[in-house]
Design a protein around this motif. Structure first.
Motif, PDB file in Angstrom:
ATOM      1  N   HIS A 105       0.844  -1.198   0.000  1.00  0.00           N
ATOM      2  CA  HIS A 105       0.000   0.000   0.000  1.00  0.00           C
ATOM      3  C   HIS A 105       0.880   1.249   0.000  1.00  0.00           C
ATOM      4  CE1 HIS A 105      -3.180   2.805   0.982  1.00  0.00           C
ATOM      5  NE2 HIS A 105      -4.076   1.829   1.042  1.00  0.00           N
TER       6      HIS A 105
ATOM      7  N   GLY B 155      -7.337  -6.486  -7.246  1.00  0.00           N
ATOM      8  CA  GLY B 155      -7.732  -5.381  -6.390  1.00  0.00           C
ATOM      9  C   GLY B 155      -8.399  -5.874  -5.120  1.00  0.00           C
ATOM     10  N   GLY B 156      -8.673  -4.950  -4.222  1.00  0.00           N
ATOM     11  CA  GLY B 156      -9.348  -5.263  -2.975  1.00  0.00           C
ATOM     12  C   GLY B 156      -9.911  -4.004  -2.368  1.00  0.00           C
ATOM     13  N   ALA B 157     -10.969  -4.149  -1.581  1.00  0.00           N
ATOM     14  CA  ALA B 157     -11.628  -2.976  -1.006  1.00  0.00           C
ATOM     15  C   ALA B 157     -10.692  -2.166  -0.124  1.00  0.00           C
ATOM     16  CB  ALA B 157     -12.853  -3.423  -0.205  1.00  0.00           C
ATOM     17  N   TYR B 158      -9.697  -2.828   0.447  1.00  0.00           N
ATOM     18  CA  TYR B 158      -8.781  -2.157   1.371  1.00  0.00           C
ATOM     19  C   TYR B 158      -7.534  -1.627   0.669  1.00  0.00           C
ATOM     20  CZ  TYR B 158      -6.291  -6.581   1.041  1.00  0.00           C
ATOM     21  OH  TYR B 158      -5.651  -7.705   0.576  1.00  0.00           O
TER      22      TYR B 158
END
Length: 404
Positions: A93, A276-279
Protein backbone atom coordinates in the motif's frame (compact mmCIF):
# COMPACT_ATOMS: atom_id res chain seq x y z
CA UNK A 1 6.00 4.61 25.48
CA UNK A 2 7.33 1.06 25.32
CA UNK A 3 11.13 1.46 25.14
CA UNK A 4 11.47 -1.79 23.17
CA UNK A 5 10.16 0.12 20.15
CA UNK A 6 12.62 3.01 20.47
CA UNK A 7 16.24 3.37 19.40
CA UNK A 8 18.54 1.78 21.99
CA UNK A 9 22.01 3.01 21.05
CA UNK A 10 23.73 0.87 23.66
CA UNK A 11 21.91 -2.26 22.52
CA UNK A 12 22.64 -1.62 18.85
CA UNK A 13 26.31 -0.91 19.61
CA UNK A 14 26.38 -4.19 21.52
CA UNK A 15 24.98 -6.01 18.47
CA UNK A 16 27.69 -4.53 16.24
CA UNK A 17 30.39 -5.35 18.80
CA UNK A 18 29.26 -8.96 18.93
CA UNK A 19 29.63 -9.16 15.13
CA UNK A 20 33.36 -8.49 15.48
CA UNK A 21 33.97 -11.26 18.04
CA UNK A 22 35.24 -14.74 17.28
CA UNK A 23 32.57 -17.35 18.00
CA UNK A 24 34.11 -20.01 15.77
CA UNK A 25 34.55 -22.39 18.72
CA UNK A 26 30.92 -22.08 19.85
CA UNK A 27 29.18 -25.42 20.11
CA UNK A 28 25.56 -26.30 19.56
CA UNK A 29 22.37 -24.31 19.84
CA UNK A 30 22.08 -22.98 23.39
CA UNK A 31 18.32 -22.51 23.75
CA UNK A 32 15.79 -23.44 26.42
CA UNK A 33 13.63 -26.46 25.61
CA UNK A 34 10.38 -24.57 26.26
CA UNK A 35 9.30 -20.98 25.65
CA UNK A 36 10.32 -18.97 28.75
CA UNK A 37 7.47 -17.57 30.80
CA UNK A 38 9.50 -14.49 31.70
CA UNK A 39 11.79 -12.84 29.16
CA UNK A 40 15.48 -12.32 29.84
CA UNK A 41 15.64 -8.89 28.19
CA UNK A 42 16.93 -7.88 24.79
CA UNK A 43 20.60 -7.46 25.71
CA UNK A 44 20.72 -10.84 27.40
CA UNK A 45 19.00 -12.41 24.41
CA UNK A 46 21.62 -10.90 22.09
CA UNK A 47 24.42 -12.33 24.22
CA UNK A 48 22.76 -15.74 24.33
CA UNK A 49 22.12 -15.93 20.59
CA UNK A 50 25.38 -14.44 19.27
CA UNK A 51 27.48 -17.63 19.58
CA UNK A 52 24.85 -19.67 17.73
CA UNK A 53 23.85 -17.15 15.05
CA UNK A 54 27.27 -15.62 14.42
CA UNK A 55 29.38 -18.65 15.29
CA UNK A 56 27.21 -21.31 13.73
CA UNK A 57 26.69 -19.71 10.32
CA UNK A 58 28.56 -20.49 7.13
CA UNK A 59 31.12 -17.74 6.54
CA UNK A 60 30.43 -16.79 2.93
CA UNK A 61 33.14 -14.13 2.81
CA UNK A 62 35.99 -16.35 4.04
CA UNK A 63 39.00 -16.93 1.81
CA UNK A 64 38.00 -20.58 1.41
CA UNK A 65 34.35 -19.94 0.48
CA UNK A 66 34.02 -21.01 -3.15
CA UNK A 67 31.28 -23.64 -3.13
CA UNK A 68 27.88 -22.06 -3.63
CA UNK A 69 25.96 -19.28 -5.39
CA UNK A 70 25.50 -17.45 -2.09
CA UNK A 71 27.85 -14.44 -1.83
CA UNK A 72 28.97 -12.30 1.07
CA UNK A 73 27.09 -9.02 1.39
CA UNK A 74 28.55 -5.48 1.57
CA UNK A 75 28.25 -3.67 4.87
CA UNK A 76 25.99 -1.00 3.42
CA UNK A 77 23.28 -3.66 3.03
CA UNK A 78 23.59 -4.51 6.73
CA UNK A 79 22.89 -0.89 7.62
CA UNK A 80 19.97 -0.59 5.21
CA UNK A 81 18.51 -3.89 6.44
CA UNK A 82 18.64 -2.52 10.00
CA UNK A 83 16.77 0.59 8.86
CA UNK A 84 14.22 -1.57 7.05
CA UNK A 85 13.58 -3.68 10.14
CA UNK A 86 13.11 -0.58 12.26
CA UNK A 87 10.53 0.88 9.84
CA UNK A 88 8.76 -2.32 8.74
CA UNK A 89 7.53 -0.80 5.48
CA UNK A 90 4.84 -2.69 3.56
CA UNK A 91 4.92 -2.10 -0.19
CA UNK A 92 1.41 -3.48 -0.60
CA UNK A 93 0.00 0.00 0.00
CA UNK A 94 1.46 3.42 -0.90
CA UNK A 95 0.44 4.81 2.47
CA UNK A 96 2.66 2.31 4.33
CA UNK A 97 5.72 2.65 2.08
CA UNK A 98 5.54 5.85 0.02
CA UNK A 99 9.26 6.27 -0.63
CA UNK A 100 10.21 2.58 -0.58
CA UNK A 101 7.81 1.93 -3.46
CA UNK A 102 9.48 4.68 -5.48
CA UNK A 103 12.90 3.20 -4.71
CA UNK A 104 11.85 -0.20 -6.05
CA UNK A 105 10.53 1.43 -9.20
CA UNK A 106 13.83 3.27 -9.65
CA UNK A 107 15.96 0.13 -9.17
CA UNK A 108 13.84 -1.74 -11.72
CA UNK A 109 14.12 1.19 -14.13
CA UNK A 110 17.91 1.13 -13.76
CA UNK A 111 18.31 -2.61 -14.32
CA UNK A 112 15.57 -3.62 -16.78
CA UNK A 113 17.21 -2.00 -19.84
CA UNK A 114 20.32 -4.17 -19.46
CA UNK A 115 18.12 -7.11 -20.46
CA UNK A 116 16.01 -5.38 -23.09
CA UNK A 117 13.01 -5.28 -20.74
CA UNK A 118 10.95 -2.18 -19.90
CA UNK A 119 9.99 -2.85 -16.28
CA UNK A 120 8.94 -5.38 -13.68
CA UNK A 121 9.06 -5.76 -9.93
CA UNK A 122 11.01 -7.38 -7.12
CA UNK A 123 10.35 -10.78 -5.57
CA UNK A 124 11.94 -12.66 -2.65
CA UNK A 125 13.88 -14.92 -5.04
CA UNK A 126 14.00 -16.22 -8.58
CA UNK A 127 11.73 -19.14 -7.77
CA UNK A 128 8.91 -16.62 -7.34
CA UNK A 129 10.22 -14.56 -10.25
CA UNK A 130 9.99 -17.64 -12.48
CA UNK A 131 6.52 -18.45 -11.17
CA UNK A 132 5.35 -14.88 -11.81
CA UNK A 133 6.77 -14.85 -15.34
CA UNK A 134 5.09 -18.14 -16.26
CA UNK A 135 1.84 -16.99 -14.66
CA UNK A 136 1.99 -13.93 -16.90
CA UNK A 137 2.76 -16.18 -19.87
CA UNK A 138 -0.33 -18.28 -19.16
CA UNK A 139 -2.56 -15.22 -18.91
CA UNK A 140 -1.04 -13.15 -21.74
CA UNK A 141 -0.06 -15.79 -24.29
CA UNK A 142 -2.46 -18.62 -23.45
CA UNK A 143 0.31 -21.17 -22.97
CA UNK A 144 -0.59 -24.71 -21.93
CA UNK A 145 2.89 -26.13 -21.41
CA UNK A 146 6.35 -25.18 -20.22
CA UNK A 147 9.46 -26.44 -22.01
CA UNK A 148 12.87 -26.31 -20.37
CA UNK A 149 16.14 -28.22 -20.45
CA UNK A 150 17.01 -31.05 -18.09
CA UNK A 151 19.44 -28.61 -16.50
CA UNK A 152 16.77 -26.02 -15.68
CA UNK A 153 16.22 -25.02 -12.07
CA UNK A 154 13.67 -27.07 -10.15
CA UNK A 155 11.56 -23.94 -9.67
CA UNK A 156 10.51 -24.18 -13.33
CA UNK A 157 8.90 -27.58 -12.82
CA UNK A 158 7.36 -26.30 -9.58
CA UNK A 159 5.88 -23.28 -11.31
CA UNK A 160 4.38 -25.41 -14.08
CA UNK A 161 2.81 -27.69 -11.48
CA UNK A 162 1.36 -24.80 -9.46
CA UNK A 163 -0.05 -23.19 -12.60
CA UNK A 164 -1.58 -26.41 -13.92
CA UNK A 165 0.64 -26.44 -16.99
CA UNK A 166 2.26 -29.43 -18.65
CA UNK A 167 6.01 -29.58 -18.14
CA UNK A 168 8.31 -30.99 -20.79
CA UNK A 169 12.08 -31.36 -20.48
CA UNK A 170 14.58 -31.32 -23.33
CA UNK A 171 17.95 -33.10 -23.10
CA UNK A 172 21.14 -31.12 -22.59
CA UNK A 173 24.18 -31.31 -24.83
CA UNK A 174 27.78 -32.07 -23.92
CA UNK A 175 28.35 -28.67 -22.29
CA UNK A 176 25.13 -28.63 -20.28
CA UNK A 177 23.04 -26.36 -22.53
CA UNK A 178 19.63 -27.15 -23.98
CA UNK A 179 19.85 -29.38 -27.06
CA UNK A 180 18.03 -27.18 -29.57
CA UNK A 181 17.67 -30.05 -32.01
CA UNK A 182 15.39 -31.81 -29.51
CA UNK A 183 12.88 -28.95 -29.25
CA UNK A 184 9.40 -29.59 -30.62
CA UNK A 185 8.67 -27.94 -33.96
CA UNK A 186 5.36 -26.49 -32.77
CA UNK A 187 5.63 -24.24 -29.70
CA UNK A 188 2.63 -22.01 -30.40
CA UNK A 189 1.10 -22.92 -26.99
CA UNK A 190 4.39 -23.21 -25.14
CA UNK A 191 6.54 -21.14 -22.85
CA UNK A 192 10.19 -21.86 -23.59
CA UNK A 193 12.47 -21.34 -20.58
CA UNK A 194 16.11 -20.64 -21.38
CA UNK A 195 18.61 -20.85 -18.55
CA UNK A 196 21.50 -18.42 -18.21
CA UNK A 197 23.79 -20.09 -15.70
CA UNK A 198 22.51 -23.60 -14.95
CA UNK A 199 22.70 -24.42 -11.26
CA UNK A 200 24.97 -27.44 -11.58
CA UNK A 201 27.23 -26.32 -14.42
CA UNK A 202 26.73 -22.61 -15.08
CA UNK A 203 25.86 -23.40 -18.69
CA UNK A 204 24.03 -20.90 -20.89
CA UNK A 205 21.23 -22.06 -23.18
CA UNK A 206 21.20 -20.81 -26.77
CA UNK A 207 19.56 -17.41 -26.42
CA UNK A 208 19.01 -17.24 -30.16
CA UNK A 209 16.03 -19.52 -29.49
CA UNK A 210 14.17 -16.63 -27.86
CA UNK A 211 11.01 -15.82 -29.78
CA UNK A 212 10.43 -19.31 -31.20
CA UNK A 213 7.69 -20.09 -28.66
CA UNK A 214 4.51 -18.27 -27.69
CA UNK A 215 6.45 -16.89 -24.72
CA UNK A 216 10.16 -17.01 -23.94
CA UNK A 217 11.32 -16.69 -20.37
CA UNK A 218 15.01 -16.35 -19.51
CA UNK A 219 15.96 -17.67 -16.09
CA UNK A 220 19.08 -15.59 -15.49
CA UNK A 221 18.99 -16.01 -11.72
CA UNK A 222 22.72 -16.70 -11.46
CA UNK A 223 24.41 -15.13 -14.45
CA UNK A 224 22.10 -12.23 -15.29
CA UNK A 225 24.38 -9.59 -13.71
CA UNK A 226 27.07 -10.47 -16.26
CA UNK A 227 25.03 -8.13 -18.46
CA UNK A 228 26.53 -5.26 -16.45
CA UNK A 229 30.11 -6.42 -17.04
CA UNK A 230 32.55 -6.90 -19.90
CA UNK A 231 30.91 -10.31 -20.39
CA UNK A 232 27.60 -8.73 -21.42
CA UNK A 233 27.74 -10.41 -24.84
CA UNK A 234 27.21 -13.81 -23.22
CA UNK A 235 23.59 -12.76 -22.73
CA UNK A 236 23.01 -11.44 -26.24
CA UNK A 237 19.55 -12.55 -27.33
CA UNK A 238 17.96 -11.96 -23.93
CA UNK A 239 16.38 -8.82 -25.36
CA UNK A 240 14.21 -11.02 -27.60
CA UNK A 241 12.60 -12.73 -24.60
CA UNK A 242 9.27 -11.80 -23.01
CA UNK A 243 10.47 -12.02 -19.42
CA UNK A 244 13.66 -12.40 -17.39
CA UNK A 245 14.39 -13.47 -13.80
CA UNK A 246 17.50 -12.27 -11.95
CA UNK A 247 18.55 -13.06 -8.38
CA UNK A 248 20.02 -9.97 -6.76
CA UNK A 249 21.06 -12.15 -3.80
CA UNK A 250 23.54 -13.94 -6.02
CA UNK A 251 25.85 -11.86 -8.25
CA UNK A 252 24.49 -8.51 -7.09
CA UNK A 253 25.66 -9.41 -3.58
CA UNK A 254 22.39 -8.70 -1.78
CA UNK A 255 20.99 -10.26 1.39
CA UNK A 256 18.29 -12.87 1.03
CA UNK A 257 15.61 -12.45 -0.27
CA UNK A 258 16.11 -10.22 -3.29
CA UNK A 259 15.31 -10.86 -6.95
CA UNK A 260 13.63 -9.29 -9.95
CA UNK A 261 11.14 -10.39 -12.56
CA UNK A 262 11.38 -8.20 -15.66
CA UNK A 263 9.06 -7.96 -18.66
CA UNK A 264 9.21 -6.81 -22.26
CA UNK A 265 5.65 -5.46 -21.95
CA UNK A 266 5.30 -4.70 -18.26
CA UNK A 267 1.93 -2.99 -18.47
CA UNK A 268 0.33 -6.05 -20.08
CA UNK A 269 2.15 -8.56 -17.88
CA UNK A 270 1.37 -6.75 -14.63
CA UNK A 271 -2.26 -6.26 -15.58
CA UNK A 272 -2.56 -10.01 -16.07
CA UNK A 273 -1.32 -10.80 -12.54
CA UNK A 274 -2.97 -7.97 -10.59
CA UNK A 275 -5.82 -8.14 -8.11
CA UNK A 276 -7.73 -5.38 -6.39
CA UNK A 277 -9.35 -5.26 -2.97
CA UNK A 278 -11.63 -2.98 -1.01
CA UNK A 279 -8.78 -2.16 1.37
CA UNK A 280 -6.25 -1.41 -1.39
CA UNK A 281 -5.61 1.99 -2.93
CA UNK A 282 -4.12 0.39 -6.05
CA UNK A 283 -4.16 -3.21 -7.39
CA UNK A 284 -1.75 -5.71 -5.91
CA UNK A 285 0.71 -6.95 -8.56
CA UNK A 286 2.19 -10.45 -8.58
CA UNK A 287 2.32 -13.36 -6.17
CA UNK A 288 3.08 -11.42 -2.99
CA UNK A 289 0.69 -9.41 -0.89
CA UNK A 290 2.55 -7.75 1.95
CA UNK A 291 6.26 -7.42 1.23
CA UNK A 292 9.13 -5.41 2.58
CA UNK A 293 11.49 -2.76 1.25
CA UNK A 294 14.05 -5.15 -0.25
CA UNK A 295 14.93 -2.73 -3.03
CA UNK A 296 16.43 -0.18 -0.66
CA UNK A 297 19.52 -2.30 0.04
CA UNK A 298 20.01 -2.99 -3.66
CA UNK A 299 19.57 0.68 -4.49
CA UNK A 300 22.12 1.64 -1.82
CA UNK A 301 24.64 -0.86 -3.20
CA UNK A 302 24.19 0.38 -6.76
CA UNK A 303 24.62 3.99 -5.62
CA UNK A 304 27.70 3.11 -3.57
CA UNK A 305 29.42 1.03 -6.26
CA UNK A 306 27.97 2.24 -9.55
CA UNK A 307 27.94 0.03 -12.60
CA UNK A 308 31.76 -0.07 -12.62
CA UNK A 309 31.90 -1.31 -9.05
CA UNK A 310 29.42 -4.09 -9.75
CA UNK A 311 31.30 -5.09 -12.90
CA UNK A 312 34.66 -5.05 -11.12
CA UNK A 313 33.52 -7.56 -8.51
CA UNK A 314 31.80 -9.87 -10.98
CA UNK A 315 34.79 -9.79 -13.32
CA UNK A 316 37.12 -10.58 -10.42
CA UNK A 317 34.96 -13.60 -9.60
CA UNK A 318 35.20 -14.71 -13.23
CA UNK A 319 39.00 -14.37 -13.00
CA UNK A 320 39.03 -16.61 -9.91
CA UNK A 321 37.06 -19.25 -11.78
CA UNK A 322 39.44 -18.97 -14.72
CA UNK A 323 42.42 -19.60 -12.40
CA UNK A 324 40.84 -22.79 -11.12
CA UNK A 325 39.88 -23.84 -14.65
CA UNK A 326 43.48 -23.35 -15.83
CA UNK A 327 44.82 -25.47 -12.98
CA UNK A 328 42.41 -28.32 -13.67
CA UNK A 329 42.89 -28.18 -17.44
CA UNK A 330 46.67 -28.70 -17.33
CA UNK A 331 46.76 -31.34 -14.58
CA UNK A 332 46.48 -34.77 -16.20
CA UNK A 333 45.10 -36.20 -12.95
CA UNK A 334 41.94 -34.06 -13.28
CA UNK A 335 39.07 -33.74 -15.75
CA UNK A 336 36.92 -30.70 -16.58
CA UNK A 337 33.24 -31.35 -17.24
CA UNK A 338 33.18 -28.54 -19.80
CA UNK A 339 34.67 -25.13 -20.35
CA UNK A 340 33.23 -22.82 -17.65
CA UNK A 341 30.85 -20.18 -19.01
CA UNK A 342 29.64 -18.23 -15.99
CA UNK A 343 32.05 -18.60 -13.09
CA UNK A 344 31.15 -22.20 -12.20
CA UNK A 345 33.88 -24.81 -12.57
CA UNK A 346 32.86 -28.47 -12.63
CA UNK A 347 35.63 -31.06 -12.39
CA UNK A 348 36.70 -34.36 -10.83
CA UNK A 349 39.73 -36.64 -10.48
CA UNK A 350 40.41 -38.72 -13.56
CA UNK A 351 40.49 -41.72 -11.24
CA UNK A 352 36.92 -41.63 -9.96
CA UNK A 353 37.75 -43.76 -6.92
CA UNK A 354 39.73 -40.78 -5.59
CA UNK A 355 36.64 -38.55 -5.45
CA UNK A 356 35.86 -39.02 -1.74
CA UNK A 357 39.53 -38.85 -0.79
CA UNK A 358 39.96 -35.50 -2.53
CA UNK A 359 36.74 -34.18 -1.01
CA UNK A 360 37.96 -34.96 2.51
CA UNK A 361 41.10 -32.88 1.93
CA UNK A 362 39.34 -29.75 0.66
CA UNK A 363 38.67 -26.83 3.02
CA UNK A 364 35.17 -26.63 4.50
CA UNK A 365 32.98 -24.40 2.35
CA UNK A 366 35.35 -24.47 -0.61
CA UNK A 367 33.65 -27.03 -2.84
CA UNK A 368 30.21 -28.48 -3.41
CA UNK A 369 29.26 -31.61 -5.33
CA UNK A 370 26.73 -32.34 -8.05
CA UNK A 371 25.52 -35.31 -10.04
CA UNK A 372 25.51 -35.19 -13.85
CA UNK A 373 24.31 -38.17 -15.89
CA UNK A 374 24.77 -40.35 -12.83
CA UNK A 375 28.38 -39.29 -12.26
CA UNK A 376 29.77 -37.36 -9.28
CA UNK A 377 31.49 -34.04 -9.94
CA UNK A 378 33.01 -31.28 -7.84
CA UNK A 379 31.47 -27.86 -8.30
CA UNK A 380 33.11 -24.57 -7.45
CA UNK A 381 31.17 -21.32 -7.70
CA UNK A 382 32.83 -17.92 -7.94
CA UNK A 383 30.39 -15.91 -5.86
CA UNK A 384 32.87 -14.58 -3.29
CA UNK A 385 35.21 -11.78 -4.42
CA UNK A 386 37.34 -12.36 -1.31
CA UNK A 387 38.09 -16.01 -2.09
CA UNK A 388 41.76 -17.04 -2.19
CA UNK A 389 41.94 -19.48 -5.08
CA UNK A 390 45.50 -20.47 -4.21
CA UNK A 391 44.30 -22.10 -1.00
CA UNK A 392 41.90 -24.33 -2.90
CA UNK A 393 44.44 -25.21 -5.59
CA UNK A 394 47.07 -26.04 -2.97
CA UNK A 395 44.65 -28.38 -1.19
CA UNK A 396 43.60 -30.13 -4.42
CA UNK A 397 47.25 -30.63 -5.35
CA UNK A 398 48.03 -31.91 -1.85
CA UNK A 399 45.16 -34.39 -1.89
CA UNK A 400 46.29 -35.80 -5.23
CA UNK A 401 49.95 -35.92 -4.24
CA UNK A 402 48.98 -37.81 -1.10
CA UNK A 403 47.68 -40.67 -3.27
CA UNK A 404 50.22 -40.62 -6.08
Amino acid sequence: MDKEFSVDSDGLHQAVDLMSRDFSKAEGLALPIELPKVGMGSTAALNLLAPSILGGAARLGEATSFAHMDPPTPWITWAITLWNASLNQNLLHPATAPVARQMEQRVVAWLAPFFGMNGGHMTPGSSLANLTALWSARECAGITEVIASEGAHLSIAKAAHILGLQFRTVPINAIGSIDAAQLPSDMRKSALVLTVGATSTGAIDTLGLAGRAAWTHVDAAWAGPLRMSKYANLLDGTESADSVAVSAHKWLFQPKESALVLFKDTEKAHAAVSFGGAYLAIPNVGVLGSHGATATALLATLLAWGREGVAQRIEHCMDLARCLRDFVAVDDRLVLYAEPQTGIVVWRPKEENLFDHVLQHLPVGSTSTTSIAGGKWFRNVAANPSADIDILITNIHGALADRS
